[in-house]
Scaffold this active site. Structure first.
Site, mmCIF file in Angstrom:
data_model
loop_
_atom_site.group_PDB
_atom_site.id
_atom_site.type_symbol
_atom_site.label_atom_id
_atom_site.label_comp_id
_atom_site.label_asym_id
_atom_site.label_seq_id
_atom_site.Cartn_x
_atom_site.Cartn_y
_atom_site.Cartn_z
ATOM 1 N N PRO A 2 92.141 -22.303 20.639
ATOM 2 C CA PRO A 2 92.636 -23.384 20.635
ATOM 3 C C PRO A 2 93.400 -23.705 19.454
ATOM 4 O O PRO A 2 92.896 -23.778 18.178
ATOM 5 C CB PRO A 2 91.655 -24.659 21.157
ATOM 6 C CG PRO A 2 90.473 -23.979 21.105
ATOM 7 C CD PRO A 2 90.499 -22.637 20.778
ATOM 8 N N GLU A 3 94.875 -23.772 19.386
ATOM 9 C CA GLU A 3 95.533 -24.138 18.093
ATOM 10 C C GLU A 3 96.297 -25.645 18.494
ATOM 11 O O GLU A 3 95.678 -26.107 19.554
ATOM 12 C CB GLU A 3 96.506 -23.192 17.844
ATOM 13 C CG GLU A 3 96.188 -22.044 17.698
ATOM 14 C CD GLU A 3 97.094 -20.650 17.260
ATOM 15 O OE1 GLU A 3 98.134 -21.076 16.854
ATOM 16 O OE2 GLU A 3 97.002 -19.622 17.535
ATOM 17 N N HIS A 98 75.114 -21.327 27.239
ATOM 18 C CA HIS A 98 76.084 -21.848 26.088
ATOM 19 C C HIS A 98 76.817 -23.169 26.123
ATOM 20 O O HIS A 98 77.802 -23.733 25.440
ATOM 21 C CB HIS A 98 77.866 -20.734 26.322
ATOM 22 C CG HIS A 98 77.400 -19.457 26.147
ATOM 23 N ND1 HIS A 98 77.566 -18.588 27.053
ATOM 24 C CD2 HIS A 98 76.640 -18.637 25.448
ATOM 25 C CE1 HIS A 98 77.248 -17.085 26.835
ATOM 26 N NE2 HIS A 98 76.831 -17.488 25.772
ATOM 27 N N ARG A 117 80.711 -18.469 21.217
ATOM 28 C CA ARG A 117 80.465 -18.098 20.011
ATOM 29 C C ARG A 117 79.857 -19.100 18.973
ATOM 30 O O ARG A 117 79.650 -18.360 17.762
ATOM 31 C CB ARG A 117 81.676 -17.387 19.375
ATOM 32 C CG ARG A 117 82.129 -16.170 20.059
ATOM 33 C CD ARG A 117 83.216 -15.343 19.502
ATOM 34 N NE ARG A 117 83.921 -14.585 20.685
ATOM 35 C CZ ARG A 117 85.048 -13.885 20.508
ATOM 36 N NH1 ARG A 117 85.774 -14.135 19.124
ATOM 37 N NH2 ARG A 117 85.393 -12.981 21.357
#
Length: 278
Positions: A2-3, A98, A117
DNA sequence: ACACCCTCCTGGAGGC
DNA sequence: TGCCTCCAGGAGGGTG
């Protein structure tokens, strides 16, 4: 990853879902997802508060709470905020390995922080500036002018690509949109930041805004992991000109797109359009 | 002040 | 098919 356009898309969607909801319970499954305070304090202080606003600063999602506190979320690489309405419970997310934080509202709607991650971080603070104080200019804000960009890049001697990725200079650009903007402006990422001509600064300024605005209109880019709070993917992938297109052909000149490593990070360029000159 | 390297993480891709 | 290694990458830290 995500930017700015992806985070802004998430913020808009989240606003329509969680404003007005009161937190009933918080479960933290992976304590290192909580940057501050401690995981226990995080959960305790969140319970009972009501969401009053959702906004964005750089790549941070800023959730304003009442009584006053701020929940800041940085998704880093693979983080996701997933909103599940009460009517759709139960579902598998609660036990997913997760899923690191579960926030249940009094309505039984639930917000999940999911991050394969585990790079994403949540902070609960009295003032958002405690987290965002070092961030640079918002590239889609009124303050981001060609003059300012020229000043930012001109006052230091650094490689252009790492400078554009530096969140303390410009807040919100990541690897995808930096490569796209440099291609659009026909500027090589290995140029020195203070070597750009006024015309190049102008072109880069326009390119940054165009690339971000276009991606925002497409609700972000989904290459692999990005999804909005409702699980929807972005539609901007087909607009990418260089990122992830190594070996494919430049839509402007027909020459192959190359991938090079700059500061331990991949950069995608058309070496024909983006000439490295001093 | 800047470059460079390391760490954090895991799933997916590639090699054999 | 299966095991192994490599790799992506935002940000923060340490070092040169």
């Amino acid at each position: 990853m995500p930017e700015l356009p992806e985070v802004e898309t998430i913020v808009r969607k989240l606003s329509s879902r969680i404003i007005g909801l009161q937190v009933a319970a918080v479960v933290v499954n992976w304590e290192r997802s909580i940057a501050r305070p401690s995981a226990q304090e995080f959960a305790e202080q969140l319970v009972g508060r009501t969401v009053s606003a959702v906004s964005r600063r750089g790549k941070y999602i800023v959730i304003t709470l009442a009584p006053e506190k701020y929940l800041l979320v940085h998704l880093r690489m693979t983080g996701r905020l997933i909103f599940v309405p009460a009517a759709e419970q139960p579902q598998l997310l609660a036990t997913d390995r997760h899923t690191h934080v579960i926030c249940t509202f009094t309505t039984h709607d639930t917000l999940y922080f999911h991050d394969t991650r585990k790079f994403g971080r949540l902070s609960l603070v009295d003032d958002p500036a405690q987290v965002t104080f070092a961030l640079g200019v918002e590239p889609l804000g009124a303050a981001f002018t060609p003059v300012l960009l020229g000043a930012i890049l001109g006052k230091r001697h650094r490689l252009l690509k790492p400078a554009l990725l530096d969140q303390t200079l410009i807040a919100g650009l990541g690897n995808i949109y930096t490569d796209e903007a440099l291609w659009l402006a026909r500027i090589h990422p290995l140029r020195a930041s203070n070597s750009l001509t006024p015309d190049e600064v102008q072109a880069l300024h326009s390119a940054i805004i165009e690339v971000l605005t276009c991606a925002l209109g497409n609700h972000g880019t989904t290459l692999r992991d990005y999804r909005d709070p409702d699980g929807q993917a972005g539609a901007n992938e087909s607009c990418l000109q260089v990122y992830g297109r190594e070996g494919q052909f430049c839509n402007r000149c027909g020459k192959p797109i190359e991938r090079i490593i700059i500061a331990q990070r991949s950069s995608h360029i058309c070496a024909h359009c983006q000439v490295l000159r001093r």
